[in-house]
Design an enzyme around this catalytic site. Structure first.
Site, short mmCIF file in Angstrom:
data_model
loop_
_atom_site.label_atom_id
_atom_site.label_comp_id
_atom_site.label_asym_id
_atom_site.label_seq_id
_atom_site.Cartn_x
_atom_site.Cartn_y
_atom_site.Cartn_z
N ASN A 209 -23.62 -59.42 -38.24
CA ASN A 209 -23.86 -59.33 -36.79
C ASN A 209 -25.12 -58.53 -36.53
O ASN A 209 -25.82 -58.13 -37.47
CB ASN A 209 -22.64 -58.71 -36.08
N ASP A 278 -14.70 -59.71 -38.12
CA ASP A 278 -13.27 -60.04 -37.97
C ASP A 278 -12.78 -60.93 -39.11
O ASP A 278 -11.63 -60.85 -39.52
CB ASP A 278 -13.04 -60.76 -36.64
N PRO A 304 -8.87 -57.12 -42.74
CA PRO A 304 -7.97 -56.07 -42.25
C PRO A 304 -8.57 -55.38 -41.03
O PRO A 304 -9.80 -55.21 -40.95
CB PRO A 304 -7.86 -55.11 -43.44
N ILE A 306 -9.37 -52.30 -39.37
CA ILE A 306 -9.49 -50.90 -39.76
C ILE A 306 -9.04 -49.98 -38.64
O ILE A 306 -8.28 -49.02 -38.86
CB ILE A 306 -10.93 -50.57 -40.18
N LEU A 307 -9.48 -50.27 -37.42
CA LEU A 307 -9.14 -49.40 -36.30
C LEU A 307 -7.63 -49.37 -36.06
O LEU A 307 -7.03 -48.31 -35.85
CB LEU A 307 -9.88 -49.85 -35.04
N PHE A 322 -14.45 -48.16 -30.58
CA PHE A 322 -15.58 -48.69 -29.82
C PHE A 322 -15.36 -50.19 -29.62
O PHE A 322 -14.78 -50.86 -30.47
CB PHE A 322 -16.89 -48.45 -30.56
N LYS A 336 -7.50 -53.20 -25.85
CA LYS A 336 -7.78 -52.86 -27.24
C LYS A 336 -7.31 -51.45 -27.55
O LYS A 336 -6.72 -51.19 -28.61
CB LYS A 336 -9.29 -52.99 -27.51
N LYS A 340 -4.58 -50.83 -30.50
CA LYS A 340 -5.02 -50.13 -31.71
C LYS A 340 -4.53 -48.69 -31.76
O LYS A 340 -4.78 -48.00 -32.74
CB LYS A 340 -6.56 -50.14 -31.80
#
Length: 425
Positions: A209, A278, A304, A306-307, A322, A336, A340
């Site tokens: 990205n 993702d 996976p 992570i957050l 973020f 989100k 999360k």
């Protein structure tokens, strides 16, 4: 507040030299022993008499103009200094510092001093972003030189952009903070993720990205400045590692997951600023894929999250996530955060001017479980980073002292978008 401190101020040639006079005035009023060194070019913009009047001390310009037979001037100034501040610092002087050149009074003193050095650049926007200048500043940062980032606005040359000398008040605040450090994170372990991840398709192709890592690196630098022990887990990035920060380089989302989870138990605060992919290719080819048709289908599998893993695993840790969005920022960000199990979530609209990937500024909205906490105006990423870190440190301290914080609701508004790439770095 600066009583007993000797501060050597180096003034280089540029229209911003007039701001150095205001800085010297503030330093003198704060009790500092201010010694000014001017380059020959600086004298073309402002006179030595101005600085002598403000500091009540002689001003050094010529290396060979020795006023006291008992000392060598540039060595005496170098030894006296508790801090050397170069403001304004031109591209020329930054280059001399990076390459160890000493052909005038200021550069000679800088090469001789063992005191910490703080540099406040001022120049045309294209000069400031020139690869040579950027590389010289990177080298100096790696050596521990402190920088006061220039402001953005109308420049003397007529351009509009980054390159204006920081205001005297801002430089003075940085100097005061150096001598009287404000360290709310003293002794705490902070983990920051930054940059994008790279998911290989074959030896020459990959999925990634636009993240540059700027936001994450700014957070790491701010956390270190506020006293933390900082570990930066970074995807590929050309940014210099902030002084005193431990960098762990990773490539893929799986790499980052392993490195982050291995360190989480001993971490106090996490700033999950990386833009993690993702999905990754289900199969990574060992050899370069050849063209074989009009279309190509690549199967992707989910990485996976992570957050989310951090949110579910946390015990005493404070987790800041973020999110970069292009629409319905508040709705998606709040959703989100709840999914999360973050303590705070920093969101922005990357389609906004001045807030996209790779910019030096950002516009963010900060959420907790109760909704929008703050919506600061556009600021540099360095300024926003410090604001976010201070807010997180304050929230964690409140929690430790037993203050109540909003708990996430069971409902999860907004579509589950997985691990959305973070705010622009």
């Amino acid at each position: 507040m600066l009583s007993g401190k000797t501060i050597v101020v180096g003034v280089c040639g540029g229209i911003a030299a007039y701001k150095a006079a205001a800085l010297c005035s503030k330093l003198s009023q704060a009790g500092a022993d201010v010694r000014v060194i001017m380059t020959e070019s600086a004298v073309q913009f402002i006179t030595p008499l101005t600085f002598q009047s403000l500091t009540r001390k002689p001003v050094a310009v010529d290396t060979f103009d020795e006023k006291e037979a008992a000392v060598i001037s540039h060595i005496d100034l170098a030894d006296r200094a508790d801090l050397v501040v170069v403001a304004p610092a031109t591209a020329n002087m930054i280059g001399k510092m990076a390459h160890g050149l000493a052909d005038d009074m200021l550069s000679t003193t800088l090469l001789a001093t063992t005191a910490p050095v703080m540099v406040a650049p001022a120049m045309n926007v294209h000069m400031y972003t020139h690869p040579a200048v950027a590389d010289n500043m990177r080298v100096l940062q790696e050596r521990g030189v402190l920088f006061v980032e220039p402001g953005t606005g109308q420049l003397a040359c007529g351009y509009v952009g980054q390159g204006r000398l920081a205001e005297p008040e801002e430089i003075f605040a940085r100097i005061a903070a150096y001598f009287q450090p404000d360290t709310p994170l003293q002794g705490r372990n902070v983990l920051v993720t930054a940059g994008g991840t790279v998911e290989r398709i074959d030896p020459v192709r990959y999925i990634t990205n636009d993240s540059s890592g700027k936001m994450g690196y700014a957070i790491a630098e701010a956390a270190k400045r506020l006293g933390a022990n900082v570990t930066l887990v970074s995807g590929p990035s050309a940014l210099p590692v902030p002084a005193g920060v431990e960098r762990i380089s990773v490539t893929s989302a799986l790499d980052m997951y392993d490195k982050v989870m291995a360190r989480f138990e001993k971490t106090d605060l996490v700033f999950k600023a990386a833009a993690v992919a993702d999905y990754r290719p289900a199969e990574q080819r060992e050899q370069k894929m050849k063209k074989s048709g009009e279309t190509l289908t690549i199967e992707l599998v989910k990485n996976p999250d992570i957050l989310q893993a951090l949110g579910e695993a946390k015990t005493r840790q404070f987790v800041v996530g973020f999110a970069a969005e292009t629409e319905r920022v508040d709705e998606y960000a709040q959703g989100k955060l709840l999914r999360k199990k973050c303590d705070l979530l920093v969101a922005n609209d990357v389609s906004m001017q001045g807030a996209g990937f790779g910019t030096d500024t950002n516009v963010v909205r900060i959420f907790d479980a109760g909704g929008l906490v703050e919506a600061p105006p556009m600021m540099t990423k360095a300024a926003i980073a410090e604001h976010i870190v201070r807010l997180a440190a304050s929230r964690q301290q409140m929690r430790q002292q037993g203050a109540e914080t909003p708990e996430p609701d069971a409902e999860e508004p907004g579509a589950d978008k997985g691990e959305t790439p973070c705010s622009p770095k």
